[in-house]
Design a protein around this motif. Structure first.
Motif, PDB file in Angstrom:
ATOM      1  N   PHE A 107      -6.783  40.632  19.995  1.00  0.00           N
ATOM      2  CA  PHE A 107      -7.348  40.942  17.450  1.00  0.00           C
ATOM      3  C   PHE A 107      -5.497  41.904  17.090  1.00  0.00           C
ATOM      4  O   PHE A 107      -6.404  41.096  16.251  1.00  0.00           O
ATOM      5  N   ILE A 108      -6.081  42.669  17.194  1.00  0.00           N
ATOM      6  CA  ILE A 108      -5.476  43.498  15.897  1.00  0.00           C
ATOM      7  C   ILE A 108      -3.699  42.714  16.187  1.00  0.00           C
ATOM      8  O   ILE A 108      -3.397  42.588  14.947  1.00  0.00           O
ATOM      9  N   ALA A 109      -2.953  41.940  17.035  1.00  0.00           N
ATOM     10  CA  ALA A 109      -1.910  41.065  16.991  1.00  0.00           C
ATOM     11  C   ALA A 109      -2.474  40.005  16.435  1.00  0.00           C
ATOM     12  O   ALA A 109      -1.349  39.855  15.206  1.00  0.00           O
ATOM     13  N   ILE A 110      -3.902  39.446  16.313  1.00  0.00           N
ATOM     14  CA  ILE A 110      -3.498  38.354  15.102  1.00  0.00           C
ATOM     15  C   ILE A 110      -4.113  38.639  14.080  1.00  0.00           C
ATOM     16  O   ILE A 110      -3.580  38.550  12.712  1.00  0.00           O
ATOM     17  N   TYR A 111      -5.066  40.159  13.729  1.00  0.00           N
ATOM     18  CA  TYR A 111      -5.024  40.495  12.963  1.00  0.00           C
ATOM     19  C   TYR A 111      -4.148  40.712  11.892  1.00  0.00           C
ATOM     20  O   TYR A 111      -3.646  40.641  10.437  1.00  0.00           O
ATOM     21  N   THR A 112      -3.079  41.259  12.292  1.00  0.00           N
ATOM     22  CA  THR A 112      -2.025  41.763  11.630  1.00  0.00           C
ATOM     23  C   THR A 112      -0.773  40.437  10.748  1.00  0.00           C
ATOM     24  O   THR A 112      -0.181  40.887  10.529  1.00  0.00           O
ATOM     25  N   VAL A 113      -1.057  39.747  12.418  1.00  0.00           N
ATOM     26  CA  VAL A 113      -0.613  37.991  11.180  1.00  0.00           C
ATOM     27  C   VAL A 113      -0.613  38.327  10.019  1.00  0.00           C
ATOM     28  O   VAL A 113       0.157  37.429   9.183  1.00  0.00           O
ATOM     29  N   GLY A 114      -2.176  37.946   9.558  1.00  0.00           N
ATOM     30  CA  GLY A 114      -2.604  38.071   8.974  1.00  0.00           C
ATOM     31  C   GLY A 114      -2.079  38.997   7.316  1.00  0.00           C
ATOM     32  O   GLY A 114      -2.468  38.281   6.492  1.00  0.00           O
ATOM     33  N   ALA A 115      -2.538  39.851   7.994  1.00  0.00           N
ATOM     34  CA  ALA A 115      -2.292  40.995   7.068  1.00  0.00           C
ATOM     35  C   ALA A 115      -0.622  41.816   6.400  1.00  0.00           C
ATOM     36  O   ALA A 115      -0.674  41.956   5.502  1.00  0.00           O
ATOM     37  N   TRP A 116      -0.132  41.305   6.998  1.00  0.00           N
ATOM     38  CA  TRP A 116       1.185  41.320   6.960  1.00  0.00           C
ATOM     39  C   TRP A 116       2.110  41.009   7.312  1.00  0.00           C
ATOM     40  O   TRP A 116       3.831  41.366   6.470  1.00  0.00           O
ATOM     41  N   SER A 117       2.184  39.490   7.689  1.00  0.00           N
ATOM     42  CA  SER A 117       3.417  38.988   6.990  1.00  0.00           C
ATOM     43  C   SER A 117       3.602  38.128   6.202  1.00  0.00           C
ATOM     44  O   SER A 117       3.195  38.477   4.912  1.00  0.00           O
ATOM     45  N   ALA A 122       4.282  30.469   7.640  1.00  0.00           N
ATOM     46  CA  ALA A 122       4.254  30.335   9.467  1.00  0.00           C
ATOM     47  C   ALA A 122       3.028  31.340   9.719  1.00  0.00           C
ATOM     48  O   ALA A 122       2.294  31.779  11.062  1.00  0.00           O
ATOM     49  N   ALA A 123       2.688  32.347   8.806  1.00  0.00           N
ATOM     50  CA  ALA A 123       1.420  33.586   8.977  1.00  0.00           C
ATOM     51  C   ALA A 123       0.027  32.036   9.639  1.00  0.00           C
ATOM     52  O   ALA A 123      -0.256  32.376  10.703  1.00  0.00           O
ATOM     53  N   THR A 124       0.306  31.418   9.352  1.00  0.00           N
ATOM     54  CA  THR A 124      -1.119  31.099   9.197  1.00  0.00           C
ATOM     55  C   THR A 124      -1.197  28.949  11.003  1.00  0.00           C
ATOM     56  O   THR A 124      -1.323  29.532  10.952  1.00  0.00           O
ATOM     57  N   ILE A 125       0.501  29.142  10.373  1.00  0.00           N
ATOM     58  CA  ILE A 125       0.704  28.301  11.614  1.00  0.00           C
ATOM     59  C   ILE A 125       0.523  28.756  13.143  1.00  0.00           C
ATOM     60  O   ILE A 125      -0.529  28.446  13.925  1.00  0.00           O
ATOM     61  N   THR A 126       1.391  30.452  12.545  1.00  0.00           N
ATOM     62  CA  THR A 126       1.356  30.617  14.256  1.00  0.00           C
ATOM     63  C   THR A 126      -0.714  30.708  14.500  1.00  0.00           C
ATOM     64  O   THR A 126      -0.623  31.043  15.450  1.00  0.00           O
ATOM     65  N   ARG A 127      -1.194  31.893  13.580  1.00  0.00           N
ATOM     66  CA  ARG A 127      -2.050  32.158  14.312  1.00  0.00           C
ATOM     67  C   ARG A 127      -3.159  31.227  14.692  1.00  0.00           C
ATOM     68  O   ARG A 127      -4.027  31.043  15.434  1.00  0.00           O
ATOM     69  N   THR A 174     -18.843  33.525  21.945  1.00  0.00           N
ATOM     70  CA  THR A 174     -18.016  34.534  21.504  1.00  0.00           C
ATOM     71  C   THR A 174     -16.216  34.523  21.323  1.00  0.00           C
ATOM     72  O   THR A 174     -16.242  35.394  20.246  1.00  0.00           O
ATOM     73  N   ASN A 175     -15.655  33.678  21.184  1.00  0.00           N
ATOM     74  CA  ASN A 175     -14.363  33.909  20.797  1.00  0.00           C
ATOM     75  C   ASN A 175     -14.340  32.732  20.127  1.00  0.00           C
ATOM     76  O   ASN A 175     -13.317  33.573  19.256  1.00  0.00           O
ATOM     77  N   GLY A 180     -11.526  33.600  14.962  1.00  0.00           N
ATOM     78  CA  GLY A 180     -12.264  33.514  13.441  1.00  0.00           C
ATOM     79  C   GLY A 180     -12.213  35.521  13.007  1.00  0.00           C
ATOM     80  O   GLY A 180     -11.955  35.065  11.319  1.00  0.00           O
ATOM     81  N   GLY A 181     -13.228  36.235  13.477  1.00  0.00           N
ATOM     82  CA  GLY A 181     -13.255  37.431  12.491  1.00  0.00           C
ATOM     83  C   GLY A 181     -11.971  38.325  11.980  1.00  0.00           C
ATOM     84  O   GLY A 181     -11.058  39.211  11.501  1.00  0.00           O
TER      85      GLY A 181
END
Length: 425
Positions: A107-117, A122-127, A174-175, A180-181
């Motif tokens: 969760f932290i890894a995916i969140y960080t891509v959106g917040a700090w990329s 590239a952030a959108t595609i990666t996630r 749940t996933n 999504g969160g």
């Protein structure tokens, strides 16, 4: 602020916090894995004696792969997200007994891509690719489970709303919330940071603009004071010229008259020098100048006109003169006139519709004091800080060696008080 905005990287302290967070996650995940091992996760010797949890060395490697990359999460968010996702996929594949902090790390890894990329595409595609990959993996696991009656044997598989279907739907929902969160909160954090940076830039621009405006207003007011003072000093010079001519004509025939003329010249010269000295200690040279100069005849005699104008504008005003009136210099009279004019203008603008004003001119032994008060509650503008009008009044009073007091009164309303000493002409 454009879409090309790059979120600034955190400083050394921020990277240090990332490293500490990754270390804490490593410890917490290790403890969680030991607890899951103790609880018997992945251990069912009766169903399959060959099934055992991963050995400790493999578990340690996978836990490190899940958590250690997070120490670089804000430097290389896309790379860290992919690395943690791969480790998250391999963790249950190798039967590593950990199901709590592995989810937190992903969760932290995916969140960080959106917040700090710094590369939004590239952030959108990666996630999206990570989320699609995870759901494909979940779908495959569900398909394998539904065809294997030995897995979850207590779950009925018959009917659309069977126990197994309900269990599968809960997993999917749940996933969806989980991924999504992480996606939503990461993007929201980036937008908030961009809006905050935009607001800070605008605030800095407004502050700089206010500073420039204040400096320009002071400079323009100094130029106006200099022009007005020029006219007053010119009066003294013209008087000296007339008296000098008169003294020259009668110096032989009427020495007494010539002496009186010379005394007048001496007095005018001293007044002019004194006023020039006060000017030079307050005003600065200005590059902007023009040929137009105003010669004002306004002074203390016209204070009544200002009071009448204020009353006619809807704010009742009175004028009181305390003490024995005596002549003052033209410059002092004009300065007090302008201070009164500015103060009454502020009363009309800011004191409110029911306010009244009181102008008091006091002749003191050592000088003269002007006081303008009002009874209004104000609109809040006067208390926000010194405006250009206040700065101009201070400059005017300082130019004649006086002091100005401006501020709210303890019993309500507002006060402007100017005190000038040694003002006799």
């Amino acid at each position: 602020m454009t879409d090309d905005w790059l979120r600034p990287r955190p400083g050394p302290e921020g990277f240090r916090r990332d490293a500490i967070g990754a270390a804490l996650l490593f410890v917490a995940t290790t403890v969680s894995a030991l607890l899951y091992t103790r609880s018997g996760l992945y251990l069912d010797l009766e169903a399959d004696p060959t099934l055992h949890p991963a050995p400790m060395w493999l578990s340690a490697i996978m836990i490190a792969a899940l958590t250690v990359p997070l120490a670089w999460r804000r430097r290389y968010p896309e790379v860290v997200a992919v690395a943690v996702s791969v480790a998250f996929f391999l963790t249950p594949t190798f039967r590593v007994p950990e199901m709590l902090f592995a989810n937190i790390s992903l969760f932290i890894a995916i969140y960080t891509v959106g917040a700090w990329s710094r590369h939004r595409r590239a952030a959108t595609i990666t996630r999206i690719l990570i989320i699609i990959g995870m759901f494909v993996w979940i779908g495959v696991q569900l398909l394998l489970t539904v065809d294997d009656p030995d897995t979850l044997p207590g779950f009925s598989r018959s009917g659309v709303f069977s126990a197994f279907a309900s269990w599968a739907l809960i997993n999917v929902l749940t996933n969806l919330l989980y991924f999504g969160g992480a996606y939503y909160f990461g993007s929201t954090a980036f937008r908030s940071a961009r809006e905050r940076a935009e607001l800070e830039d605008r605030t800095a621009e407004l502050a700089a603009e206010r500073e420039r405006s204040a400096q320009q207003a002071v400079a323009l007011d100094r130029v106006r004071i200099a022009r007005e003072l020029h006219d007053v000093v010119a009066h003294h010079v013209s008087v000296m010229g007339v008296q000098a001519g008169a003294a020259r004509r009668v110096i032989r025939t009427d020495p007494a008259q010539a002496s009186e003329s010379l005394a007048t010249i001496e007095s005018s010269a001293r007044s002019a020098v004194d006023e020039l000295h006060r000017l030079l200690t307050t005003l600065r040279e200005s590059d902007s100048d023009d040929a137009s100069r105003s010669s004002s005849t306004r002074g203390l005699d016209q204070l009544g006109d200002l009071v009448e104008e204020c009353s006619a504008a809807g704010v009742p005003a009175t004028l009181q003169i305390v003490g024995e009136p005596r002549p003052v210099t033209s410059l002092v009279g004009f300065t007090l006139y302008r201070v009164t004019q500015e103060a009454l203008t502020n009363v009309r603008k800011h004191a409110g519709p029911r306010a009244t004003a009181d102008v008091r001119l006091r002749y003191l032994e050592s000088g003269v004091e002007l006081e303008v008060t009002d009874t209004g509650q104000g609109t809040g503008l006067r208390s926000a800080g010194p405006g250009h009008g206040h700065v101009g009044m201070r400059e005017r009073v300082a130019a004649v060696g006086g002091q100005l007091e401006v501020g709210p009164r303890a019993r309500g309303g507002f006060l402007v008080r100017a005190r000038i000493v040694q003002v006799t002409s």
